[in-house]
Design an enzyme around this catalytic site. Structure first.
Site, PDB file in Angstrom:
ATOM      1  N   ASP A 187       1.172  -1.794   0.133  1.00 42.79           N
ATOM      2  CA  ASP A 187       0.311  -0.101   0.238  1.00 42.79           C
ATOM      3  C   ASP A 187       0.598   1.496  -0.098  1.00 42.79           C
ATOM      4  OD1 ASP A 187      -1.451   2.222   0.524  1.00 42.79           O
ATOM      5  OD2 ASP A 187      -2.803   0.888   1.356  1.00 42.79           O
ATOM      6  N   HIS A 192       0.174   7.596   4.344  1.00 45.33           N
ATOM      7  CA  HIS A 192       0.721   7.341   5.117  1.00 45.33           C
ATOM      8  C   HIS A 192       2.387   7.220   5.332  1.00 45.33           C
ATOM      9  CE1 HIS A 192      -3.032   5.377   5.195  1.00 45.33           C
ATOM     10  NE2 HIS A 192      -2.663   4.838   4.517  1.00 45.33           N
ATOM     11  N   ILE A 207      -0.733   9.299   9.170  1.00 47.14           N
ATOM     12  CA  ILE A 207      -1.217   8.286   9.345  1.00 47.14           C
ATOM     13  C   ILE A 207      -1.465   6.866   8.860  1.00 47.14           C
ATOM     14  CG2 ILE A 207      -3.282  10.155   9.866  1.00 47.14           C
ATOM     15  CD1 ILE A 207      -5.112   7.969   7.641  1.00 47.14           C
ATOM     16  N   GLY A 210      -5.231   1.716   8.108  1.00 45.77           N
ATOM     17  CA  GLY A 210      -6.133   0.955   7.915  1.00 45.77           C
ATOM     18  C   GLY A 210      -5.700  -0.233   8.687  1.00 45.77           C
TER      19      GLY A 210
END
Length: 284
Positions: A187, A192, A207, A210
């Site tokens: 990803d 991120h 962040i 998830g």
């Protein structure tokens, strides 16, 4: 309309290949924070090739990383990726995932729901190899501004948090570099890693993925409730309820019984702000 639900649901399945080896599995586990302490026998199951087992959430990255998002290019779906949020994830295991794999992935749009101001697209990816089915992945993708097309609203049930105290509560620290390591499993979203991009998205810093939190949580359940036995996991579902930042600490609460463990995950450093909700691990 940007979303033609009937066309998307009727589209032919898309197929692709997923290849992985022990290095991919080890990298994924390290991205979840495995290997601390490095010589702990319980951690060597995640990091040492001679003892390696595969955490079932590896199914979300096996072979092609975030290839499931390619489902958003399916016939009948045309959306702005800036409006897309990962709403939920379910992995159903048909048998344990091998440390070396050569699988065929078959992807379909399983459902399209009309939430009024948004749409929810359920993308299904099924993996099988020469020995038969391996897993089924369902990814719920929330698309802001794409509702109102007159479709079914879909399920809205929520898991009630038990009134009793959890059987287990554990904390898991998130390293400052954890998102940088986890993204190597596929990803590459700059949200991120790139502070400037994160600010454009409304965050003061990058962040955590998830799905990294998702994997960390399953590892905590396997290690705490299932005696470290990944083969006992039958399915694992969650709803993404909030963000978490590298450097924070997850608080993971577990209520277990009758072959299922219900979980809540919060950010301990931010007054237990919700991170994962409606989270359930079904197991033997």
């Amino acid at each position: 309309m940007p979303i033609d639900a009937a066309k998307a649901l009727a589209a032919d399945p898309r197929t692709g290949k997923a290849l992985w080896g022990h290095k991919d599995v080890q990298l994924y586990h390290l991205g979840l924070g495995a290997g601390v302490p490095a010589t702990d026998p319980a951690e060597l199951r995640y990091t040492l090739e001679s003892k390696l087992h595969v955490l079932p959430s590896f199914a979300t990255v096996a072979g092609a990383g975030m290839a499931m998002m390619g489902g958003l290019a399916a016939p009948g779906i045309e959306v702005d990726l800036a409006s897309v949020l990962h709403g939920g994830q379910t992995v159903t295991l048909h048998r344990p995932i091998p440390t070396e794999g050569d699988a065929t992935l078959t992807s379909t749009v399983e459902a399209v729901y009309d939430k009024g101001k948004a749409a929810v697209i359920v993308l299904r990816s099924e993996a099988s190899d020469a020995d038969g089915p391996l897993w089924t992945n369902d990814s719920s993708i929330f698309v802001r501004g794409e509702g109102g097309f007159g479709g079914d609203r879909g399920p809205s049930a929520r898991l009630e948090v038990p009134y009793r105290e959890p059987e287990f509560t554990v904390t898991r620290p998130i390293r400052e570099d954890q998102a940088l390591l986890y993204r190597l499993s596929g990803d590459w979203n700059p949200l991120h890693a790139d502070p400037d991009f994160a600010k454009l998205a409304g965050f003061d810093r990058p962040i955590l993925h998830g799905l990294c939190t998702y994997g960390m949580t399953l590892k905590a359940v396997v290690d705490t409730v299932l005696g470290g036995d990944v083969t006992r996991v039958a399915s694992y579902a969650t709803r993404f309820a909030g963000v978490v930042f590298p450097g924070e600490t997850l608080r993971i609460r577990m209520w277990t019984g009758d072959g299922r463990t219900q979980v809540t995950v919060t950010a301990a450093d931010r007054d237990d702000a919700p991170v994962l909700a409606d989270t359930l691990v079904e197991h033997s």
